[in-house]
Design a protein around this motif. Structure first.
Motif, PDB file in Angstrom:
ATOM      1  N   SER A 155       0.889  -1.212   0.182  1.00 31.35           N
ATOM      2  CA  SER A 155      -0.236   0.031  -0.005  1.00 31.35           C
ATOM      3  C   SER A 155       0.899   1.248  -0.024  1.00 31.35           C
ATOM      4  N   LEU A 156       1.856   1.416   0.634  1.00 31.49           N
ATOM      5  CA  LEU A 156       2.722   2.336   0.940  1.00 31.49           C
ATOM      6  C   LEU A 156       3.399   2.754  -0.406  1.00 31.49           C
ATOM      7  N   ARG A 157       3.998   1.562  -1.203  1.00 31.11           N
ATOM      8  CA  ARG A 157       4.676   1.760  -2.300  1.00 31.11           C
ATOM      9  C   ARG A 157       3.827   2.326  -3.385  1.00 31.11           C
ATOM     10  N   VAL A 158       2.624   2.164  -3.492  1.00 25.73           N
ATOM     11  CA  VAL A 158       1.827   2.757  -4.450  1.00 25.73           C
ATOM     12  C   VAL A 158       1.858   4.222  -4.439  1.00 25.73           C
ATOM     13  N   HIS A 159       1.878   5.081  -3.286  1.00 26.99           N
ATOM     14  CA  HIS A 159       2.047   6.288  -3.269  1.00 26.99           C
ATOM     15  C   HIS A 159       3.525   6.698  -3.516  1.00 26.99           C
ATOM     16  N   LEU A 160       4.398   5.959  -3.354  1.00 26.06           N
ATOM     17  CA  LEU A 160       5.916   6.223  -3.626  1.00 26.06           C
ATOM     18  C   LEU A 160       6.298   6.434  -4.986  1.00 26.06           C
ATOM     19  N   VAL A 161       5.442   5.367  -5.738  1.00 26.23           N
ATOM     20  CA  VAL A 161       5.620   5.328  -7.115  1.00 26.23           C
ATOM     21  C   VAL A 161       5.227   6.797  -7.751  1.00 26.23           C
ATOM     22  N   ARG A 162       4.285   7.425  -7.110  1.00 19.05           N
ATOM     23  CA  ARG A 162       3.850   8.636  -7.579  1.00 19.05           C
ATOM     24  C   ARG A 162       4.582   9.682  -7.238  1.00 19.05           C
ATOM     25  N   VAL A 163       5.083   9.682  -6.356  1.00 17.56           N
ATOM     26  CA  VAL A 163       6.186  10.628  -5.734  1.00 17.56           C
ATOM     27  C   VAL A 163       7.344  10.615  -6.457  1.00 17.56           C
ATOM     28  N   ARG A 164       8.122   9.363  -6.801  1.00 19.24           N
ATOM     29  CA  ARG A 164       9.085   9.224  -7.579  1.00 19.24           C
ATOM     30  C   ARG A 164       8.970   9.747  -8.849  1.00 19.24           C
ATOM     31  N   ARG A 165       8.011   9.564  -9.551  1.00 15.82           N
ATOM     32  CA  ARG A 165       7.660   9.956 -11.038  1.00 15.82           C
ATOM     33  C   ARG A 165       7.606  11.632 -10.724  1.00 15.82           C
ATOM     34  N   LEU A 166       7.152  12.245  -9.681  1.00 15.91           N
ATOM     35  CA  LEU A 166       7.294  13.835  -9.709  1.00 15.91           C
ATOM     36  C   LEU A 166       8.905  14.128  -9.672  1.00 15.91           C
ATOM     37  N   ALA A 167       9.458  13.340  -8.911  1.00 12.24           N
ATOM     38  CA  ALA A 167      10.834  13.789  -8.564  1.00 12.24           C
ATOM     39  C   ALA A 167      11.832  13.757  -9.820  1.00 12.24           C
ATOM     40  N   ARG A 168      11.397  12.641 -10.718  1.00 11.97           N
ATOM     41  CA  ARG A 168      12.169  12.547 -12.130  1.00 11.97           C
ATOM     42  C   ARG A 168      13.686  12.098 -11.914  1.00 11.97           C
TER      43      ARG A 168
END
Length: 224
Positions: A155-168
């Motif tokens: 569940s946590l990693r789902v949100h981290l994927v989105r943050v990671r994409r923002l960080a590019r």
């Protein structure tokens, strides 16, 4: 596969990929027509996305894609650090050394490939790297064999994927990440839980520092 599962997977992928941006209205009728399924499966899919935290109920708008920000990273890592470190420690005690040794070799190959990238990593190469990182997550989850721990991490990693994409991620950071993942795999394969936990901690701290640095840069921080 059930229609609701197909709808859920499609919408989930589009949210994680950024194709469905934060604030996008997920109307049942529109999504039903677009995905080629009836409204009932779409309704079920939207309920699951809401439970995942990927969608919210907005007054007067219905279901919308939830917001995400680089500012969320500190909160996410407060949970991620202890959970990932414990998972790595347990994997070292319970996992198959040969499986993690093989993953370490593949991360070494990925590091070499990423190190040779210039200003940007080709999308297909970046996708392959993240697929490899997911393989490591799956290998750890199977080794740990604790549905409560792995469920929380999933569940946590789902949100981290989105943050990671923002960080590019830049090519240099991806190469460093591959090297850190290789160290995690090698440590787990050694069977030493302390070494595995330490290797995971180093990776997570460096990841947090990178994302925090991107968030602090006005030129690089996207608005959501």
């Amino acid at each position: 596969m059930r229609a609701s599962d197909r709808a859920y997977r499609r919408l989930r992928e589009e949210i994680l990929d950024g194709a469905l941006a934060p604030g996008t209205v997920l109307g049942e009728v529109e999504q039903s027509e677009r995905l080629g399924v009836s409204r009932t499966p779409v309704r079920e899919a939207l309920s699951r996305l809401t439970a995942d935290g990927l969608a919210d109920q907005a007054q007067g708008r219905g279901t919308v894609v939830s917001s995400v920000s680089l500012g969320d990273v500190d909160l996410l890592f407060e949970l991620r650090l202890p959970l990932e470190m414990q998972a790595a420690r347990l994997a070292a005690q319970r996992g198959d050394p040969e499986r993690f040794t093989a993953l370490a070799r593949r991360f070494a190959q990925a590091e070499d490939a990423l190190s040779s990238a210039a200003d940007a990593v080709p999308e297909d190469q970046e996708a392959r790297y993240y697929d490899l990182a997911e393989e490591l997550d799956d290998a750890v989850a199977q080794a740990v064999d604790n549905p409560y721990l792995t469920g929380m991490l999933r569940s946590l990693r789902v949100h981290l994927v989105r943050v990671r994409r923002l960080a590019r991620d830049e090519p240099a950071r991806l190469a460093e990440s591959a090297r850190e993942h290789r160290s995690v795999c090698t440590a787990i394969a050694s069977g030493d839980p302390d070494t595995a936990g330490a290797a995971m901690l180093i990776h997570l701290r460096r990841s947090l520092a990178y994302i925090t640095g991107r968030a602090a840069s006005p030129a690089d921080s996207p608005q959501t």
